[in-house]
Each structure stands twice: as structure tokens, then as C-alpha cells.
Design a protein around this motif. Structure first.
Motif, PDB file in Angstrom:
ATOM      1  N   THR A 139      49.567 -84.424  49.933  1.00  8.41           N
ATOM      2  CA  THR A 139      47.663 -84.409  49.775  1.00  8.41           C
ATOM      3  C   THR A 139      47.636 -85.969  49.534  1.00  8.41           C
ATOM      4  OG1 THR A 139      48.069 -83.901  47.205  1.00  8.41           O
ATOM      5  CG2 THR A 139      48.130 -82.509  48.726  1.00  8.41           C
ATOM      6  N   LEU A 140      47.562 -86.345  47.556  1.00  4.83           N
ATOM      7  CA  LEU A 140      46.927 -87.425  47.891  1.00  4.83           C
ATOM      8  C   LEU A 140      47.460 -88.775  48.465  1.00  4.83           C
ATOM      9  CD1 LEU A 140      46.515 -86.519  44.053  1.00  4.83           C
ATOM     10  CD2 LEU A 140      44.766 -86.013  45.584  1.00  4.83           C
ATOM     11  N   GLY A 141      48.687 -88.979  48.346  1.00  2.00           N
ATOM     12  CA  GLY A 141      49.356 -89.780  48.974  1.00  2.00           C
ATOM     13  C   GLY A 141      49.416 -90.757  47.777  1.00  2.00           C
ATOM     14  N   VAL A 142      50.705 -91.830  48.308  1.00  2.00           N
ATOM     15  CA  VAL A 142      51.716 -92.821  47.339  1.00  2.00           C
ATOM     16  C   VAL A 142      49.998 -93.841  46.473  1.00  2.00           C
ATOM     17  CG1 VAL A 142      51.605 -94.471  48.606  1.00  2.00           C
ATOM     18  CG2 VAL A 142      53.010 -93.449  46.779  1.00  2.00           C
ATOM     19  N   ASN A 143      49.567 -94.027  46.709  1.00  2.00           N
ATOM     20  CA  ASN A 143      48.075 -94.491  45.738  1.00  2.00           C
ATOM     21  C   ASN A 143      47.252 -93.853  46.076  1.00  2.00           C
ATOM     22  OD1 ASN A 143      49.670 -97.173  46.271  1.00  2.00           O
ATOM     23  ND2 ASN A 143      48.776 -97.538  48.586  1.00  2.00           N
ATOM     24  N   GLY A 144      47.321 -92.509  46.079  1.00  2.00           N
ATOM     25  CA  GLY A 144      46.054 -91.384  45.551  1.00  2.00           C
ATOM     26  C   GLY A 144      45.116 -91.381  44.129  1.00  2.00           C
ATOM     27  N   GLY A 145      45.619 -92.521  43.337  1.00  2.00           N
ATOM     28  CA  GLY A 145      44.709 -92.153  42.364  1.00  2.00           C
ATOM     29  C   GLY A 145      45.283 -90.961  41.191  1.00  2.00           C
ATOM     30  N   TYR A 146      46.761 -90.732  40.894  1.00  2.00           N
ATOM     31  CA  TYR A 146      47.228 -89.367  39.937  1.00  2.00           C
ATOM     32  C   TYR A 146      48.259 -91.067  39.451  1.00  2.00           C
ATOM     33  CZ  TYR A 146      51.428 -89.728  42.919  1.00  2.00           C
ATOM     34  OH  TYR A 146      52.363 -90.258  44.047  1.00  2.00           O
ATOM     35  N   SER A 147      48.412 -89.717  38.355  1.00  2.00           N
ATOM     36  CA  SER A 147      49.028 -90.657  36.966  1.00  2.00           C
ATOM     37  C   SER A 147      50.507 -90.041  36.950  1.00  2.00           C
ATOM     38  CB  SER A 147      48.583 -90.813  35.992  1.00  2.00           C
ATOM     39  OG  SER A 147      48.336 -89.304  34.788  1.00  2.00           O
ATOM     40  N   GLN A 148      51.279 -90.380  35.764  1.00  2.00           N
ATOM     41  CA  GLN A 148      53.197 -89.431  36.027  1.00  2.00           C
ATOM     42  C   GLN A 148      52.107 -88.399  35.099  1.00  2.00           C
ATOM     43  OE1 GLN A 148      55.639 -89.274  37.059  1.00  2.00           O
ATOM     44  NE2 GLN A 148      56.536 -88.142  34.990  1.00  2.00           N
ATOM     45  N   LYS A 149      51.619 -88.522  34.501  1.00  2.00           N
ATOM     46  CA  LYS A 149      50.765 -87.109  33.745  1.00  2.00           C
ATOM     47  C   LYS A 149      50.611 -86.523  34.708  1.00  2.00           C
ATOM     48  CE  LYS A 149      49.451 -85.623  29.813  1.00  2.00           C
ATOM     49  NZ  LYS A 149      49.943 -84.195  28.744  1.00  2.00           N
ATOM     50  N   ASP A 150      49.983 -86.710  35.584  1.00  2.00           N
ATOM     51  CA  ASP A 150      49.159 -85.753  36.304  1.00  2.00           C
ATOM     52  C   ASP A 150      50.202 -84.732  37.023  1.00  2.00           C
ATOM     53  OD1 ASP A 150      45.925 -85.616  36.399  1.00  2.00           O
ATOM     54  OD2 ASP A 150      46.397 -87.895  37.339  1.00  2.00           O
ATOM     55  N   VAL A 151      51.195 -85.122  37.636  1.00  2.00           N
ATOM     56  CA  VAL A 151      52.545 -85.105  38.223  1.00  2.00           C
ATOM     57  C   VAL A 151      53.475 -83.949  36.815  1.00  2.00           C
ATOM     58  CG1 VAL A 151      54.679 -85.463  38.843  1.00  2.00           C
ATOM     59  CG2 VAL A 151      53.046 -87.392  39.553  1.00  2.00           C
ATOM     60  N   GLN A 152      53.370 -84.350  35.659  1.00  2.00           N
ATOM     61  CA  GLN A 152      53.602 -82.936  34.294  1.00  2.00           C
ATOM     62  C   GLN A 152      53.352 -82.720  34.177  1.00  2.00           C
ATOM     63  OE1 GLN A 152      54.185 -86.182  31.217  1.00  2.00           O
ATOM     64  NE2 GLN A 152      55.696 -87.459  31.726  1.00  2.00           N
ATOM     65  N   GLU A 153      51.315 -82.201  34.717  1.00  2.00           N
ATOM     66  CA  GLU A 153      50.337 -81.552  34.395  1.00  2.00           C
ATOM     67  C   GLU A 153      50.641 -80.213  35.606  1.00  2.00           C
ATOM     68  OE1 GLU A 153      48.445 -81.242  30.540  1.00  2.00           O
ATOM     69  OE2 GLU A 153      50.204 -82.096  31.205  1.00  2.00           O
ATOM     70  N   LEU A 154      50.715 -80.811  36.888  1.00  2.00           N
ATOM     71  CA  LEU A 154      51.271 -80.002  37.808  1.00  2.00           C
ATOM     72  C   LEU A 154      52.580 -79.682  38.178  1.00  2.00           C
ATOM     73  CD1 LEU A 154      49.904 -79.120  40.668  1.00  2.00           C
ATOM     74  CD2 LEU A 154      50.686 -80.969  41.625  1.00  2.00           C
ATOM     75  N   ALA A 155      53.324 -79.785  37.760  1.00  2.00           N
ATOM     76  CA  ALA A 155      54.434 -79.480  37.108  1.00  2.00           C
ATOM     77  C   ALA A 155      54.720 -77.602  36.538  1.00  2.00           C
ATOM     78  CB  ALA A 155      55.732 -80.163  36.736  1.00  2.00           C
ATOM     79  N   ARG A 156      53.499 -78.227  35.165  1.00  2.00           N
ATOM     80  CA  ARG A 156      53.502 -76.927  34.447  1.00  2.00           C
ATOM     81  C   ARG A 156      52.744 -75.849  34.640  1.00  2.00           C
ATOM     82  NH1 ARG A 156      49.844 -79.507  29.384  1.00  2.00           N
ATOM     83  NH2 ARG A 156      50.119 -77.023  28.933  1.00  2.00           N
ATOM     84  N   ILE A 157      52.005 -76.496  35.611  1.00  2.00           N
ATOM     85  CA  ILE A 157      50.957 -75.333  36.655  1.00  2.00           C
ATOM     86  C   ILE A 157      51.847 -74.251  37.482  1.00  2.00           C
ATOM     87  CG2 ILE A 157      49.117 -74.795  38.642  1.00  2.00           C
ATOM     88  CD1 ILE A 157      47.826 -77.777  37.097  1.00  2.00           C
ATOM     89  N   LEU A 158      52.795 -75.406  38.279  1.00  2.00           N
ATOM     90  CA  LEU A 158      53.788 -74.536  39.025  1.00  2.00           C
ATOM     91  C   LEU A 158      54.871 -73.362  38.339  1.00  2.00           C
ATOM     92  CD1 LEU A 158      54.119 -77.943  41.722  1.00  2.00           C
ATOM     93  CD2 LEU A 158      53.691 -75.144  41.770  1.00  2.00           C
ATOM     94  N   THR A 159      55.081 -74.251  36.883  1.00  2.00           N
ATOM     95  CA  THR A 159      56.231 -73.220  36.320  1.00  2.00           C
ATOM     96  C   THR A 159      55.965 -71.791  36.890  1.00  2.00           C
ATOM     97  OG1 THR A 159      54.908 -72.839  34.221  1.00  2.00           O
ATOM     98  CG2 THR A 159      56.262 -74.859  34.193  1.00  2.00           C
ATOM     99  N   GLY A 160      57.255 -70.861  37.112  1.00  2.00           N
ATOM    100  CA  GLY A 160      56.923 -69.501  37.662  1.00  2.00           C
ATOM    101  C   GLY A 160      57.231 -69.613  38.620  1.00  2.00           C
ATOM    102  N   VAL A 161      56.809 -70.162  39.439  1.00  2.00           N
ATOM    103  CA  VAL A 161      55.987 -69.959  40.850  1.00  2.00           C
ATOM    104  C   VAL A 161      57.853 -70.265  41.832  1.00  2.00           C
ATOM    105  CG1 VAL A 161      55.492 -70.816  42.841  1.00  2.00           C
ATOM    106  CG2 VAL A 161      54.146 -70.684  41.256  1.00  2.00           C
ATOM    107  N   GLY A 162      58.444 -69.358  42.529  1.00  2.00           N
ATOM    108  CA  GLY A 162      59.539 -69.952  42.612  1.00  2.00           C
ATOM    109  C   GLY A 162      60.472 -68.754  43.370  1.00  2.00           C
ATOM    110  N   VAL A 163      61.536 -68.205  43.726  1.00  2.00           N
ATOM    111  CA  VAL A 163      61.808 -67.134  44.889  1.00  2.00           C
ATOM    112  C   VAL A 163      62.257 -66.311  44.200  1.00  2.00           C
ATOM    113  CG1 VAL A 163      61.411 -69.282  46.545  1.00  2.00           C
ATOM    114  CG2 VAL A 163      63.546 -68.358  45.247  1.00  2.00           C
ATOM    115  N   ASN A 164      63.076 -65.109  45.059  1.00  2.00           N
ATOM    116  CA  ASN A 164      63.660 -64.362  44.400  1.00  2.00           C
ATOM    117  C   ASN A 164      64.398 -63.618  45.567  1.00  2.00           C
ATOM    118  OD1 ASN A 164      65.390 -61.080  43.347  1.00  2.00           O
ATOM    119  ND2 ASN A 164      63.437 -60.976  42.359  1.00  2.00           N
ATOM    120  N   LEU A 165      65.890 -63.761  46.168  1.00  3.00           N
ATOM    121  CA  LEU A 165      66.428 -62.993  46.962  1.00  3.00           C
ATOM    122  C   LEU A 165      67.193 -61.881  46.840  1.00  3.00           C
ATOM    123  CD1 LEU A 165      67.979 -66.787  47.258  1.00  3.00           C
ATOM    124  CD2 LEU A 165      66.157 -65.986  47.943  1.00  3.00           C
ATOM    125  N   GLY A 166      67.206 -61.097  45.956  1.00  2.00           N
ATOM    126  CA  GLY A 166      67.423 -59.945  45.673  1.00  2.00           C
ATOM    127  C   GLY A 166      66.174 -58.681  45.875  1.00  2.00           C
TER     128      GLY A 166
END
Length: 514
Positions: A234-261
Motif C-alpha cells: 500500500t503505502l510504499g517504503v517511503n509512505g510516512g509510517y513508523s515502526q509504531k504503526d507497524v506494531q499497531e497494525l500487527a495488533r489489529i491483525l491479531t486473530g486473523v488467520g486460517v483453519n485447515l480443519g
């Protein structure tokens, strides 16, 4: 001397010309040709996977503007019946993804429980063979569509976006998933809203497995997907986000996964209504971080899967995303370093249309910068292989895509084969090496002699049907010959046999560029 052993100096000269011809567009080679007809052929070569007789007839019947509009807003179109039959016979065309993957996983689990070492090894071998077969089906289907589908722009964009949202088939059991990922997460959205395309990839098990989000849970954060979602998607390497944004997006993505059974997890009663299962996709609220997040300067209230939609809306509508995506499209269709003014106009269209990809492409295709670039872009391996087969055989259905898959592997661009998530490079310099040219010469010579194996049936007693390419056709004399440089035409005149003539044409500088 057999044609497959010829390496005449004229052909060597052609190959050397092909390596440096990027500065000399083929459409300007012969001033006796009306610019519009030469330019139409050049535009067709750029917007499609390559010129063939059928696409030229279609373009001549409709005219450039109507043809382009039909490509930008495609309707369902028919493949040659023999090609459609090949696709319909595939397992990946008949069995839904969840059933297919669960069946394969059951075999894997069964083999893991076998005590006899020999039997266990055989079961594991069969499991790997089945994954390989499914991945080969996916790659074969993809190539058949690239060669024969009338909606050529849609097919080219399917490859572009598959490369942009890249996954590597070698990880886990992704070989069983890549076909569905391309057919259902990528292809339906390639000309629509970028937000819809982004959402489809985020919810597909192939992406979630590839970038490890299935391991991402509250108090056990995995940032892999969150980082690539912003940096590469999306934003690109120079897209204006910080490492904190990475961490917060990772928190938003918690629980999003797959179930193969077939079973679902036991969810806390208070969170039961939050649980989501769609096919193999799963949102497990037990694993989600329900705290509030600060993402890209705004608060995202902790409330479950809806947080992800809010984050994707914000990412897809960011000016940084509009510029990054526009720049990448321009690099693919115009040149390695597209003019910033063109990218800015495309990005403005992206923002004004809420990310409508067809509108962004319309802005690009209508630009003088696009027309000025025609004939100068060096083909990557996919473009070379597919365009060579399209030109050589038109709508004649190949029976075996195996040789094409082998050629792509030899040139370093196998489908679903990029190990890193950045996708294959789109720049000319990444592919215009002497070794690459030598391989292309071998491919040209193989196709030119009619012995490529594209018409060899598979099975216990394979048979090869005669399929000598008829390149010296009405298409060549009426539409292609006028666009060739004097040097290329002179080399063709010196050919000592039909095989050699075919080889010269398929090895020409014009064939190496689009």
C-alpha cells in the motif's frame, strides 16, 4: 546442418541489437508506414500479452479506443473450446479450496502417524507429489488464460497484481492454494477498486500463511504481514509510517488467520458472536488484542475484525498509496523511471475515483508519455514466452504448457516462485543480461523448429502432433513487417530455411521489446 545447431552471425547481431534497442522504438523504424497503424500495433503489444492474428483483427474491427474500453471494462469472454476443456478438467477447477486443502491435509496427518518407515516415506512422497500437481495445474491454467483469453489486459493485470501481492508456493502447503488465490482473490478485482483487491488478498489463506499472520496473536505479536502490508502492498517504503504503526497494525491483525480443519475452536461465550469462519479464513477472537490502537495518527477502537476494515480503508485511501500504486503501474506499462508528472496525474485519478484501477489506467494509456514509450520496454521472461507462443500459434490450442513453465524457470521467473514478498523486479535491467539473451535464443530456436513439445500429449504413451509455426503469414506481411527495422528485415531475407526465418523473427529486437 539442423536448424537447432545454427548460430549465424546475423542472428548474433540481432541479439546484440535486442539488448540495446530500448532506445529505438520499433514503431518509428519505417516512415513509409502510416504512424497510426504502426502505433496501434505497438499499443496492442503493450496492453496485451503480445500481438497475434486474432487480436489484430479484433483491434481493426473495433478501432483503438473501442478496443481499449472493452479491455478496461471486460465482459465475460469465451476461450477456444479445447483450452476451456483443459481448464475444466483440472482438480483446481472442480474442487473448492477448503475441500481441496482439507483433503490434502488429512493425507499429511495420516502419513505422520504411520509407524513403518518405508510406508511413511511413500505417503510423504505422495503428499508432496499431490502439492506439486496442484501447483502445476494452477500455473498451467494461468498460462493458458494469458495465451488465449480475449480479455488480454485483465490477464496481464492478473500477473501484475499477483506479483504485487506476491506469495511463494514453496512455503507450507501453498501449492494447494495458489490457484484459488490467483483465480478468486486477484483476477476478479484487477480493474476494480484497489480497496476490494487489497481486502481479497488480506482475507486469503495463501497470504495469511505466507506472511505468518496465522501465528499473530495477542501477547505473541508477529509483525511480518503488517510490515509488508504497508511497505510493499500500500503505502510504499517511503509512505510516512513508523515502526509504531507497524506494531499497531500487527495488533489489529491479531486473530486473523486460517483453519485447515473441519473443527472450530472453543470461543469464550462473551466473544462467540465475534467469531468468523469463511472457507479456510478464520477470525478467532480468543487470539485478538481488543485494546485500542493508534494507527497512522488516529485511534482505532478495539472491537474485533471490524478494526481491520477500518485500517484497510485508511491504507487504501492514503495519498501515499495512490502515488505508490500509480508509480508501480507506470513502471510496468511505461518504463523503469516513469515521468513524475504522469505518476502525479495517475495518483490524482486514483484519489478522485476512490482507487478505481481502470480509471488510473485510462489516465496512463491516454497520456503522451505512454505513447512515447512504445517499443522501448524490454520484455521480462513472462512477456517474452507468452508473446512468442501467441505470435507463433494464434488461437491454435497448445496441449502441454510444460515447456513454457520450463522456459520461465530457466529465465528465473517461474510462476509463484519468488521467495521474497517483494515480487519479481519490473525493471528492464533485471532481465536484459547476456545469459538471458542466450536462453531466449534457445527458446526462439526451439519454437521455430516446431519441436518445442507444446503439442505433446501427456500420459503413458505421449504423442506429439505436428505444429510448425506459420510466422510468415498475412499478419506478418500486413501488420508486422512494416514495423521492423531495416536491419531486422535484412536478417530475415538472409534466412536459409523456414526454421531459420522463424528463429530470426522470434529473436529480433522488436520481439524482445514491447
Amino acid at each position: 546442418m539442423p536448424p537447432n545447431r545454427l548460430l549465424p552471425t546475423t542472428l548474433i547481431s540481432l541479439l546484440l541489437l535486442a539488448g540495446c534497442a530500448a532506445t529505438e522504438p520499433a514503431v518509428q523504424a519505417d516512415h513509409r508506414v502510416p504512424a497510426s497503424s504502426a502505433q496501434d500495433i505497438a499499443m496492442l503489444a503493450r496492453v496485451s500479452w503480445g500481438v497475434n492474428a486474432g487480436s489484430v483483427r479484433q483491434l481493426q474491427a473495433q478501432g483503438w479506443n473501442a478496443w481499449l474500453q472493452a479491455q478496461l471494462h471486460p465482459r465475460k469472454s469465451a476461450l477456444p473450446p479445447a483450452v476451456q476443456a483443459q481448464i475444466d478438467a483440472m482438480t483446481i477447477s472442480q474442487v473448492p479450496l477448503d475441500q481441496l486443502v482439507m483433503s490434502v491435509e488429512q493425507k499429511r496427518k495420516a502419513s505422520a502417524g504411520v509407524m513403518d518407515d518405508m510406508v511413511k516415506q511413500q505417503a510423504q512422497k505422495e503428499y508432496q507429489q499431490e502439492l506439486n500437481r496442484l501447483a502445476r495445474e494452477a500455473a498451467t491454467r494461468s498460462l493458458l488464460l494469458d495465451v488465449y483469453a480475449p480479455n488480454q489486459l485483465q490477464q496481464q493485470l492478473s500477473w501484475f497484481w499477483l506479483n504485487h501481492f506476491s506469495v511463494h508456493q514453496g512455503k507450507h502447503n501453498l501449492r494447494a492454494m495458489v490457484g484459488d488465490y490467483e483465480a478468486n482473490a486477484i483476477a476478479p478485482h484487477v480493474l476494480g477498486k484497489f480497496r476490494d483487491l487489497l481486502g481479497a488478498t488480506v482475507h486469503h489463506p495463501a497470504m495469511l500463511r505466507y506472511l505468518d499472520n496465522e501465528a499473530n496473536a495477542a501477547n505473541r505479536i508477529n509483525e511480518n504481514y503488517a510490515r509488508e502490508l504497508m511497505e510493499l502492498h500500500t503505502l510504499g517504503v517511503n509512505g510516512g509510517y513508523s515502526q509504531k504503526d507497524v506494531q499497531e497494525l500487527a495488533r489489529i491483525l491479531t486473530g486473523v488467520g486460517v483453519n485447515l480443519g473441519p473443527d472450530t475452536p472453543k470461543v469464550k461465550p462473551a466473544l462467540q458472536s465475534q467469531y468468523v469462519r469463511r472457507g479456510l479464513f478464520e477470525f478467532n477472537p480468543n487470539r485478538h488484542d481488543y485494546g485500542d490502537k493508534q494507527f497512522l495518527g488516529q485511534t482505532v477502537k478495539g472491537r474485533g475484525l471490524a478494526e481491520l476494515d477500518e485500517a484497510l480503508d485508511r491504507l487504501s485511501r492514503s495519498p501515499a498509496t495512490a502515488h505508490f500504486i500509480s508509480g508501480k503501474l507506470a513502471q510496468y506499462f511505461v518504463g523503469d523511471n516513469p515521468p513524475e508528472a504522469l505518476v502525479a496525474r495517475m495518483a490524482a485519478t486514483f484519489r478522485q475515483s476512490d482507487g478505481m484501477i481502470a480509471d488510473v489506467l485510462q489516465t496512463m494509456f491516454s497520456s503522451p508519455e505512454f505513447r512515447q514509450s512504445l517499443g522501448k520496454k524490454f520484455k521480462d521472461p513472462m512477456h517474452y514466452v507468452v508473446s512468442a507462443v501467441r505470435l507463433s500459434y494464434d488461437d491454435k490450442p497448445i496441449l502441454n504448457a510444460g515447456p513454457m513453465l520450463s522456459w520461465l524457470a530457466r529465465m528465473g521467473q517461474p510462476l509463484y516462485g519468488r521467495q521474497t514478498p517483494d515480487g519479481y523486479p519490473l525493471t528492464d535491467a533485471s532481465w536484459a543480461s547476456p545469459g538471458q539473451m542466450t536462453t531466449r535464443f534457445d527458446i526462439a530456436r526451439t519454437i521455430a523448429s516446431g519441436s518445442a513439445g507444446l503439442f505433446r500429449t501427456e500420459g503413458p504413451q505421449p504423442q506429439e502432433k505436428a505444429a510448425f509455426p506459420q510466422l510468415a503469414s498475412a499478419l506478418y506481411y500486413q501488420s508486422l513487417q512494416p514495423t521492423l527495422s531495416p536491419a531486422t528485415r535484412q536478417a530475415l531475407e538472409q534466412a536459409g530455411s523456414p526454421q531459420e526465418w522463424n528463429t530470426f523473427l522470434l529473436s529480433s529486437p522488436e520481439m524482445m521489446h514491447r
